[in-house]
Design an enzyme around this catalytic site. Structure first.
Site, PDB file in Angstrom:
ATOM      1  N   THR A   1       1.663  -4.788   4.005  1.00 24.91           N
ATOM      2  CA  THR A   1       1.390  -5.030   5.458  1.00 24.91           C
ATOM      3  C   THR A   1       1.061  -6.712   5.641  1.00 24.91           C
ATOM      4  OG1 THR A   1      -0.734  -4.046   5.394  1.00 24.91           O
ATOM      5  CG2 THR A   1       0.904  -2.770   6.412  1.00 24.91           C
ATOM      6  N   ASP A   2       0.328  -6.993   4.778  1.00 25.96           N
ATOM      7  CA  ASP A   2      -0.166  -8.387   4.887  1.00 25.96           C
ATOM      8  C   ASP A   2       0.612  -9.453   5.358  1.00 25.96           C
ATOM      9  OD1 ASP A   2      -2.874  -7.165   4.462  1.00 25.96           O
ATOM     10  OD2 ASP A   2      -2.798  -7.904   2.253  1.00 25.96           O
TER      11      ASP A   2
ATOM     12  N   SER B   1       1.912  -7.385  -1.048  1.00 25.30           N
ATOM     13  CA  SER B   1       2.312  -8.592  -0.341  1.00 25.30           C
ATOM     14  C   SER B   1       1.745  -9.772  -0.256  1.00 25.30           C
ATOM     15  CB  SER B   1       2.843  -7.972   1.125  1.00 25.30           C
ATOM     16  OG  SER B   1       1.987  -8.163   1.796  1.00 25.30           O
TER      17      SER B   1
ATOM     18  N   THR C   1       0.940  -1.156   0.018  1.00 22.59           N
ATOM     19  CA  THR C   1       0.077   0.111   0.033  1.00 22.59           C
ATOM     20  C   THR C   1       0.812   1.382  -0.138  1.00 22.59           C
ATOM     21  OG1 THR C   1      -1.848  -1.200   1.062  1.00 22.59           O
ATOM     22  CG2 THR C   1      -1.722   1.258   1.364  1.00 22.59           C
TER      23      THR C   1
HETATM   24  N1  ASP Z   1      -2.861  -5.816   0.691  1.00 24.15           N
HETATM   25  C1  ASP Z   1      -1.495  -4.614   1.162  1.00 24.15           C
HETATM   26  C2  ASP Z   1      -0.378  -5.587   0.892  1.00 24.15           C
HETATM   27  O1  ASP Z   1      -0.017  -6.339   1.832  1.00 24.15           O
HETATM   28  C3  ASP Z   1      -1.895  -4.030   2.326  1.00 24.15           C
HETATM   29  C4  ASP Z   1      -0.775  -3.039   2.655  1.00 24.15           C
HETATM   30  O2  ASP Z   1       0.258  -2.912   2.181  1.00 24.15           O
HETATM   31  O3  ASP Z   1      -1.090  -2.547   3.726  1.00 24.15           O
HETATM   32  O4  ASP Z   1       0.230  -5.382  -0.084  1.00 24.15           O
END
Ligand code: ASP
Length: 337
Positions: A99-100, A66, A24
């Site tokens: 974050t995932d 991710s 993100t």
């Molecule tokens: N779906 C995103 C990822 O992990 C979430 C994020 O980056 O916060 O790529």
């Protein structure tokens, strides 16, 4: 942004490698939702993001959400970080990540790398399309942490929302909130307060892989037990000849009777079965001696893995199997958890 510039007037310029992987923090609004941009978001480094005494070298590792990052990609990232840490050019490394799966990449880096320079992961819970975007602030915090020479003693760290967490303990706790990353039961190692890094405690627990080549292509299953559920999945994994399997058991490490029998079946087929808990705080331990209790599972050959989350334990087991560790060596390694 307020800052105590007196800290920086005399301080030499720190060289930080900024390795981007996607997530993100790189995303912008597309036609029907957030989409990844190419490399580090062009707006991310604008304004006050890079502190005055820090020089950043951008390195694009990948540009993916991710969930697309596999253990094989995590391995490549670890090798890249190892190379950057050893080349002597950088005082610290910051990795931007979705974050995932951030906690998995950071954990693998933590158990694989020797801490020559600080390695700090960061991310954003909100994209530029949303009000109150957190990426620039998180990146600034991560750069400050990576430039602090004391930080390498903490192992790989994760910095979001002004908190510094140990990679071994941190987890994403909230789907959308900026305070999502926490270390349940342990708390943060320190904080970023404007331009200051306030370290509060040293992690005494730290796991390290035995020396060897990092190979992350062995199939390791992960089965989360629920009431009346799990036996079929365990037998399937054993029949597929998975070399290892992680069980997220109830509480202290207990399972239903048919699951215990399936674990015995898997062990007898040569699968290394490790047990963690689906509780998010605390250790597993063989204290219950009923059918399916922890004592029973240990007698059936399962390895109890103390306090570690199932998805991190799975990566650890994959790396150990890749290094050709046998079940006795894995049992020894997990003893300290
Ligand atoms: N779906 C995103 C990822 O992990 C979430 C994020 O980056 O916060 O790529």
């Amino acid at each position: 942004m307020a800052s105590d510039m007196s800290d920086h007037i005399e301080s030499p310029v720190k060289e930080i490698a900024l390795v981007s992987t996607g997530g993100t923090i790189e995303m912008m609004t597309g036609r029907r939702g957030l989409v990844i941009t190419d490399g580090i978001n062009q707006y991310l480094l604008d304004g006050d993001v890079i502190p005055a005494n820090i020089n950043v070298t951008k390195i694009e590792f990948s540009s993916v959400p991710s969930p697309h990052i596999t253990p094989a990609r995590m391995r490549e990232l670890c090798l890249r970080l190892e190379e950057l840490a050893a080349c002597g050019k950088y005082d610290g490394i910051v990795v931007t990540h979705g974050t995932d799966t951030l906690e998995e990449s950071a954990f693998l880096a933590d158990i694989y790398l020797n801490e020559q320079v600080p390695v700090v992961f960061t991310a954003a819970m909100r994209s530029y399309a949303e009000m109150g975007v957190d990426g620039p602030r998180n990146l600034r915090g991560a750069l400050l942490v990576a430039a602090n020479p004391e930080v390498h003693k903490l192992g790989v760290t994760v910095v979001l929302n002004d908190e510094i967490h140990a990679a071994g303990r941190v987890t994403k706790t909230y789907t959308s909130n900026v305070s999502s990353f926490a270390s349940p039961g342990y708390g943060p190692l320190g904080f970023v307060d404007q331009d200051r890094i306030l370290l509060q405690r040293m992690p005494l627990w730290r796991l390290h892989l035995p020396p060897g080549e990092l190979i992350m292509n062995r199939r390791i299953g992960l089965v989360r037990i629920a009431s009346g559920f799990g036996a079929r999945e365990i037998r399937f994994s054993a029949d597929c000849e998975d070399p290892g399997l992680v069980i997220e058991a109830f509480g202290r490490g207990n399972v239903p009777v048919d699951v215990a029998l399936a674990i015995e079946y898997a062990v007898n087929k040569g699968t290394i079965v490790c047990v963690s808990s689906r509780c998010y705080i605390g250790r597993v331990l063989g204290v219950y001696n009923y059918s399916g209790g922890g004592v029973d599972l240990e007698q059936k050959g399962a390895i109890f893995a103390g306090d570690i989350q199932g998805h991190k334990l799975r990566l650890l087991l994959m790396a150990c199997v890749g290094m050709k560790c046998d079940s006795q060596e894995i049992r020894e390694l997990l003893k300290g958890l």
